[in-house]
Design a protein around this motif. Structure first.
Motif, mmCIF file in Angstrom:
data_model
loop_
_atom_site.group_PDB
_atom_site.id
_atom_site.type_symbol
_atom_site.label_atom_id
_atom_site.label_comp_id
_atom_site.label_asym_id
_atom_site.label_seq_id
_atom_site.Cartn_x
_atom_site.Cartn_y
_atom_site.Cartn_z
ATOM 1 N N UNK A 56 85.316 18.447 18.805
ATOM 2 C CA UNK A 56 85.538 19.781 18.240
ATOM 3 C C UNK A 56 86.206 19.600 16.877
ATOM 4 N N UNK A 57 85.940 20.507 15.964
ATOM 5 C CA UNK A 57 86.612 20.460 14.668
ATOM 6 C C UNK A 57 85.925 19.573 13.654
ATOM 7 N N UNK A 58 84.612 19.576 13.655
ATOM 8 C CA UNK A 58 83.887 18.816 12.642
ATOM 9 C C UNK A 58 84.048 19.491 11.284
ATOM 10 N N UNK A 59 83.830 18.726 10.227
ATOM 11 C CA UNK A 59 83.983 19.248 8.867
ATOM 12 C C UNK A 59 82.860 20.243 8.570
ATOM 13 N N UNK A 60 83.234 21.405 8.083
ATOM 14 C CA UNK A 60 82.265 22.429 7.689
ATOM 15 C C UNK A 60 82.162 22.385 6.164
ATOM 16 N N UNK A 61 80.993 22.126 5.640
ATOM 17 C CA UNK A 61 80.831 21.929 4.205
ATOM 18 C C UNK A 61 80.421 23.199 3.469
ATOM 19 N N UNK A 62 79.987 24.243 4.162
ATOM 20 C CA UNK A 62 79.427 25.425 3.492
ATOM 21 C C UNK A 62 80.433 26.164 2.613
ATOM 22 N N UNK A 63 81.717 26.038 2.892
ATOM 23 C CA UNK A 63 82.724 26.654 2.022
ATOM 24 C C UNK A 63 82.731 26.007 0.641
ATOM 25 N N UNK A 64 82.157 24.844 0.536
ATOM 26 C CA UNK A 64 82.089 24.135 -0.740
ATOM 27 C C UNK A 64 81.158 24.836 -1.729
ATOM 28 N N UNK A 65 80.309 25.727 -1.233
ATOM 29 C CA UNK A 65 79.402 26.475 -2.113
ATOM 30 C C UNK A 65 80.181 27.396 -3.056
ATOM 31 N N UNK A 66 81.422 27.689 -2.720
ATOM 32 C CA UNK A 66 82.241 28.535 -3.583
ATOM 33 C C UNK A 66 82.368 27.937 -4.986
ATOM 34 N N UNK A 67 82.269 26.607 -5.107
ATOM 35 C CA UNK A 67 82.376 25.976 -6.426
ATOM 36 C C UNK A 67 81.183 26.312 -7.314
ATOM 37 N N UNK A 68 80.020 26.485 -6.701
ATOM 38 C CA UNK A 68 78.857 26.935 -7.475
ATOM 39 C C UNK A 68 79.103 28.355 -7.971
ATOM 40 N N UNK A 69 79.659 29.193 -7.099
ATOM 41 C CA UNK A 69 79.954 30.578 -7.492
ATOM 42 C C UNK A 69 80.984 30.625 -8.622
#
Length: 179
Positions: A56-69
């Motif tokens: 449980x608690x794997x790294x979620x990378x989708x929040x990294x898309x905020x840098x494109x924004x």
């Protein structure tokens, strides 16, 4: 484009074209790094789940898309600053003779400032990705303070260039006596 009531046009200079190309390349690098990081994290999560399905608690990378924004917001804000009309400055004498030069200096400064701001966004993205992967050794660099210093220098030189375009004080006195 206007400065107060004076119409000016956009003189797209070679230096601005080069800076726009560099900004576009930095934006593409940010997008590519975010997507590559997403692929890397997804592959790592799959391999972890393959050997230990109860993790449980794997790294979620989708929040990294905020840098494109953030990069898109920086580019959009700089374009708005270039193309929106400006108020007549209070500290400088801007007339029909020097309005175009004043506008060109402001536009060049905005175009120049876009580069270190995008580099700071890139550095923030790299720090964020390092923290997500657990690599915290050596993530603090001088890049962001240097970007801030570089931005301040660009703004200071631009203000100095604007002062050089202003009529001399003797010209101001002659204009006042004539009117």
């Amino acid at each position: 484009m206007k400065i107060g009531t004076i119409k000016v046009k956009r003189n797209y200079q070679i230096a601005q074209m080069v800076l726009d190309a560099v900004a576009f390349i930095i934006f593409i690098v940010i997008v590519q790094c975010v997507l590559s990081f997403g692929t890397y994290i997804s592959d790592m999560n799959e391999s972890i789940l393959k050997y230990n399905p109860n993790v449980v608690g794997l790294v979620e990378w989708r929040w990294n898309i905020v840098w494109i924004a953030v990069a898109v917001i920086v580019i959009a804000a700089s374009l708005l600053m270039i193309y929106l009309p400006r108020k007549m400055p209070k500290n400088y004498i801007v007339n029909s003779d020097n309005a175009q030069k004043y506008s060109d200096i402001i536009i060049t400064a905005i175009t120049c400032v876009r580069i270190p701001v995008l580099l700071a966004v890139f550095e923030g993205m790299c720090i964020h990705q390092s923290i997500l992967t657990g690599v915290t050794d050596g993530i603090i660099t001088l890049q962001i303070p240097l970007d801030i210093l570089f931005t301040a220098i660009i703004i200071r030189f631009s203000v100095h260039r604007i002062r050089l375009t202003q009529p001399k004080t003797e010209d101001k006195i002659i204009e006042l006596k004539e009117s």
